[in-house]
Design a protein around this motif. Structure first.
Motif, PDB file in Angstrom:
ATOM      1  N   ASN A 117       0.731  -1.277   0.132  1.00 51.97           N
ATOM      2  CA  ASN A 117       0.059  -0.004  -0.142  1.00 51.97           C
ATOM      3  C   ASN A 117       0.932   1.251   0.053  1.00 51.97           C
ATOM      4  O   ASN A 117       0.482   2.489  -0.610  1.00 51.97           O
ATOM      5  N   GLY A 121       0.016   1.418  -3.797  1.00 52.85           N
ATOM      6  CA  GLY A 121      -1.012   2.092  -3.247  1.00 52.85           C
ATOM      7  C   GLY A 121      -0.630   3.598  -2.945  1.00 52.85           C
ATOM      8  O   GLY A 121      -1.485   4.342  -2.347  1.00 52.85           O
ATOM      9  N   ASP A 127      -5.938   1.165  -1.172  1.00 56.49           N
ATOM     10  CA  ASP A 127      -5.793  -0.101  -0.463  1.00 56.49           C
ATOM     11  C   ASP A 127      -5.503  -1.017  -1.331  1.00 56.49           C
ATOM     12  O   ASP A 127      -6.788  -1.612  -1.953  1.00 56.49           O
TER      13      ASP A 127
END
Length: 242
Positions: A117, A121, A127
């Protein structure tokens, strides 16, 4: 705003590890108590209700209006990005406590989620781990103490921090020491980061207030203790309502 900087933070982490070692030794020593779940006792109810009233006043006159304003001007997708960002920072707490509980799979899960993440991300704003089947496994130091059979102690309401047991209240200190938010420099940026996290979290709870029925103090106390007990033991309350 700079994360993971400041030599003082490294010193704090070193002190934290010493504290954790001492507490875990206490946990081993007190293993014979075989504490299970949480205590539903509320021997300090009169004091707790007074603190609850203070917290409720602060929420009504400051936090809730701020959350309502934030919710009004901030699109839901942006709120989700903010929630993801701070949730991702919490993976460090999850990893440390999973390690202290000798749960290698959960530790690797938290580390993996943080790595994915934080990179793919975009610093945790997205997420990307959950869609890949790497689900979040929440942990905190109160749960670590419970894992090592440290008794929960009675229910307590902490000023501004809300419902806790004595055990989970003690856990706030080491958890804060591994929080990247506490490593932000300068202090003004740290206050902004913590404030944003609090207001964003409060905004997410605005629609949940309609679920509260009867005496607010009792409802919130019972909901907290039942949920906490479920996290620790996996046992649902008899009425399955929490």
């Amino acid at each position: 705003m700079t994360f993971f900087a400041c030599s003082n933070s490294r010193c704090a982490l070193s002190r934290m590890l010493q504290i954790l070692t001492a507490v875990l030794l206490t946990g081993f020593i007190s293993h014979s108590y075989a504490a299970k779940g949480v205590s539903f006792d509320d021997p300090w109810e009169n004091v707790n209700r007074s603190i609850f009233g203070f917290n409720d006043w602060v929420d009504t006159h400051a936090l809730k209006p701020a959350a309502q304003g934030y919710d009004k001007i901030t699109p839901k997708p942006i709120q989700s990005l903010v929630s993801n960002f701070f949730s991702n920072l919490g993976e460090l707490r999850n990893a440390v406590n999973s390690l202290l509980q000798l749960k290698p799979v959960d530790t690797l899960t938290a580390v993996g989620r943080f790595g994915l993440n934080s990179t793919i991300g975009m610093l945790g704003l997205l997420d990307v781990a959950s869609p890949l089947g790497i689900e979040r496994r929440y942990q905190d130091f109160g749960l670590t103490l419970a894992h090592w059979n440290v008794p929960s102690g009675p229910y307590v309401v902490m000023p501004l921090l809300g419902p806790r047991t004595v055990r989970s209240g003690v856990g706030i200190v080491p958890d804060s020491m591994v929080s990247p938010k506490q490593m932000v420099e300068p202090m003004s940026d740290r206050i902004i980061a913590n404030g944003l996290d609090i207001v964003n979290t409060r905004a997410a709870l605005l629609t949940s207030e309609d679920l509260i029925v009867g005496d607010r103090y009792s409802f919130i106390r019972d909901a907290y203790l039942q949920r906490r007990n479920y996290i620790i033991t996996g046992e649902l309350p008899e009425d399955d309502d929490f």
